[in-house]
Design a protein around this motif. Structure first.
Motif, PDB file in Angstrom:
ATOM      1  N   HIS A  62     -27.192 -12.826 -66.240  1.00 41.65           N
ATOM      2  CA  HIS A  62     -27.761 -12.596 -65.503  1.00 41.65           C
ATOM      3  C   HIS A  62     -27.770 -11.578 -64.339  1.00 41.65           C
ATOM      4  CE1 HIS A  62     -31.022 -13.907 -62.098  1.00 41.65           C
ATOM      5  NE2 HIS A  62     -31.529 -14.668 -62.655  1.00 41.65           N
TER       6      HIS A  62
ATOM      7  N   LEU B 158     -27.289 -24.401 -64.938  1.00 39.13           N
ATOM      8  CA  LEU B 158     -28.010 -23.252 -65.456  1.00 39.13           C
ATOM      9  C   LEU B 158     -29.107 -22.526 -65.095  1.00 39.13           C
ATOM     10  CD1 LEU B 158     -26.870 -22.538 -69.518  1.00 39.13           C
ATOM     11  CD2 LEU B 158     -26.262 -21.653 -68.228  1.00 39.13           C
ATOM     12  N   LYS B 159     -29.842 -23.971 -64.927  1.00 34.88           N
ATOM     13  CA  LYS B 159     -31.660 -23.707 -64.719  1.00 34.88           C
ATOM     14  C   LYS B 159     -31.219 -23.429 -63.004  1.00 34.88           C
ATOM     15  CE  LYS B 159     -36.068 -25.780 -63.597  1.00 34.88           C
ATOM     16  NZ  LYS B 159     -36.685 -24.564 -63.043  1.00 34.88           N
ATOM     17  N   PHE B 160     -30.348 -24.185 -62.684  1.00 33.77           N
ATOM     18  CA  PHE B 160     -29.735 -24.320 -61.212  1.00 33.77           C
ATOM     19  C   PHE B 160     -29.372 -22.794 -60.579  1.00 33.77           C
ATOM     20  CE2 PHE B 160     -26.443 -24.080 -57.381  1.00 33.77           C
ATOM     21  CZ  PHE B 160     -27.523 -24.651 -56.147  1.00 33.77           C
TER      22      PHE B 160
ATOM     23  N   ASP C  91     -32.727 -15.961 -59.011  1.00 32.95           N
ATOM     24  CA  ASP C  91     -33.953 -14.898 -59.444  1.00 32.95           C
ATOM     25  C   ASP C  91     -34.585 -15.005 -58.119  1.00 32.95           C
ATOM     26  OD1 ASP C  91     -33.843 -15.084 -62.281  1.00 32.95           O
ATOM     27  OD2 ASP C  91     -35.168 -17.131 -61.931  1.00 32.95           O
TER      28      ASP C  91
ATOM     29  N   ARG D 251     -29.966 -20.174 -62.335  1.00 36.54           N
ATOM     30  CA  ARG D 251     -30.332 -18.823 -62.349  1.00 36.54           C
ATOM     31  C   ARG D 251     -31.276 -19.281 -61.489  1.00 36.54           C
ATOM     32  NH1 ARG D 251     -29.932 -19.914 -68.579  1.00 36.54           N
ATOM     33  NH2 ARG D 251     -27.893 -18.952 -69.276  1.00 36.54           N
ATOM     34  N   ASP D 252     -32.189 -20.001 -61.055  1.00 37.98           N
ATOM     35  CA  ASP D 252     -32.912 -20.315 -60.233  1.00 37.98           C
ATOM     36  C   ASP D 252     -33.405 -19.508 -58.719  1.00 37.98           C
ATOM     37  OD1 ASP D 252     -35.112 -20.966 -62.146  1.00 37.98           O
ATOM     38  OD2 ASP D 252     -34.793 -23.103 -61.394  1.00 37.98           O
TER      39      ASP D 252
ATOM     40  N   GLU E  76     -27.826 -27.538 -68.593  1.00 36.39           N
ATOM     41  CA  GLU E  76     -28.901 -26.722 -69.135  1.00 36.39           C
ATOM     42  C   GLU E  76     -28.842 -26.950 -67.812  1.00 36.39           C
ATOM     43  OE1 GLU E  76     -28.286 -29.672 -71.143  1.00 36.39           O
ATOM     44  OE2 GLU E  76     -27.985 -27.665 -72.583  1.00 36.39           O
ATOM     45  N   ARG E  77     -29.410 -28.002 -66.770  1.00 38.02           N
ATOM     46  CA  ARG E  77     -29.437 -28.297 -65.126  1.00 38.02           C
ATOM     47  C   ARG E  77     -28.119 -26.999 -63.998  1.00 38.02           C
ATOM     48  NH1 ARG E  77     -30.842 -34.556 -64.911  1.00 38.02           N
ATOM     49  NH2 ARG E  77     -33.135 -34.461 -65.518  1.00 38.02           N
TER      50      ARG E  77
ATOM     51  N   THR F 260     -32.240 -26.625 -54.497  1.00 37.81           N
ATOM     52  CA  THR F 260     -32.596 -25.118 -55.564  1.00 37.81           C
ATOM     53  C   THR F 260     -33.491 -25.055 -53.988  1.00 37.81           C
ATOM     54  OG1 THR F 260     -32.596 -26.059 -57.188  1.00 37.81           O
ATOM     55  CG2 THR F 260     -33.914 -23.367 -57.037  1.00 37.81           C
TER      56      THR F 260
END
Length: 311
Positions: free
Chosen positions: A167, A128-130, A136, A132-133, A125-126, A92
């Motif tokens: 997002h 999606l988080k990657f 952001d 989105r992070d 989940e990971r 990331t």
């Protein structure tokens, strides 16, 4: 971030980079290629897509080639042609840095590949988080790059990509999985004004347009940008019979290009037919010898090039 918008619909090309015999950047050939693509009517150029050998470049080289592409376009009156940068990294943190670098070098959007080194640990989940992070932190809008071939088989489904499309800074996707059903689910769920869905293969270019795609981001426009712009025009004019005929040729030519090894094949075809470039690639890739491949292996590509030069 609230004002992040997708790239406009049209023809985008993940441009190959050219290297000299020492595997260093061949600046003049890169500029010549960018200029021919722009003159061919592309809407934008993707720098460091998979065809741009992104994983073979240092961070400095990645930034240099984005800037070189933007400057070449601007210097030749193509300020309206977009530059999208592939910014996929294996962490990331690195991906965030590549997005910042892309903005500084002149890219308008970032195309983000899902990390694939630790594929078994990349749960939904990971993933999606990657994304989105990264979105952001990115100073430019991001797009989700789904290419299972280069991500250890990770293939994001329409539910995952659709969730990411909510997002505010994620504005599109390139589907190199060439799954038209997935594409249609996304185009019928997310508004085109917010999210641009592109197939990643010319083999399903017209099929994608019928299903609401934003055009194409594909390898074959490296060879024939005018033909791809022409198909888009035929589609807009509702000349479906003519569009279907051209699509058939694109589909056959795209298949031949895949069998030639895509990156090396593109360079071999371009250097043979368009007066610039060379066949050099960075190892472990190897150059493609068209003579050794035989004329039957490029018959449809040769036919497409005749069409391209007549447009």
């Amino acid at each position: 971030m609230a004002n992040s918008t997708p790239p406009p619909a049209g023809v985008y090309v993940p441009a190959v980079l050219f290297f000299d015999e020492n595997e260093e950047l061949d600046i003049q050939s890169i500029k010549a290629h960018v200029l021919r693509l722009a003159q061919g009517g592309v809407t934008g150029i993707l720098v460091q897509g998979s065809n741009g050998e992104a994983q073979h470049l240092s961070h400095d080289e990645r930034k240099t080639t984005i800037r070189l592409t933007r400057d070449t376009l601007d210097e030749n009156g193509f300020q309206n042609v977009l530059v999208i940068a592939g910014t996929g990294g294996q962490s990331t943190k690195e991906t965030k840095k590549l997005c910042v670098d892309a903005k500084e070098a002149g890219a308008s959007h970032a195309l983000v590949l899902t990390p694939g080194v630790w594929a078994p640990q990349m749960t939904k989940e990971r993933i999606l988080k990657f994304h989105r992070d990264v979105a952001d932190a990115s100073p430019i809008p991001t797009m989700v790059y789904n290419f299972p071939t280069v991500t250890a088989g990770l293939n994001l489904d329409s539910d995952t990509i659709g969730a990411l499309g909510e997002h505010p800074n994620i504005v599109g996707t390139k589907l190199s999985c060439a799954d038209v059903g997935k594409l249609h689910r996304l185009t019928s769920t997310l508004p085109a004004s917010k999210f641009a869905t592109f197939p990643g293969s010319s083999a399903v270019y017209l099929q994608g347009l019928v299903s609401g795609s934003a055009g194409i981001i594909g390898a074959l426009p490296n060879v024939a940008p005018k033909a791809h712009a022409e198909l888009y025009k035929l589609w807009q004019e509702a000349k479906l019979a003519e569009a279907e005929k051209l699509q058939a040729l694109l589909g056959h030519a795209d298949w031949e290009l895949q069998k030639l090894g895509s990156i090396a094949g593109i360079k071999a075809i371009v250097s043979k037919h368009f007066g610039y470039g060379n066949v050099n690639v960075r190892g472990p890739l190897t150059p493609r010898d068209l003579e050794a491949a035989g004329s039957s292996s490029t018959a449809k590509l040769e036919e497409l090039i005749v069409v391209e030069k007549a447009l």
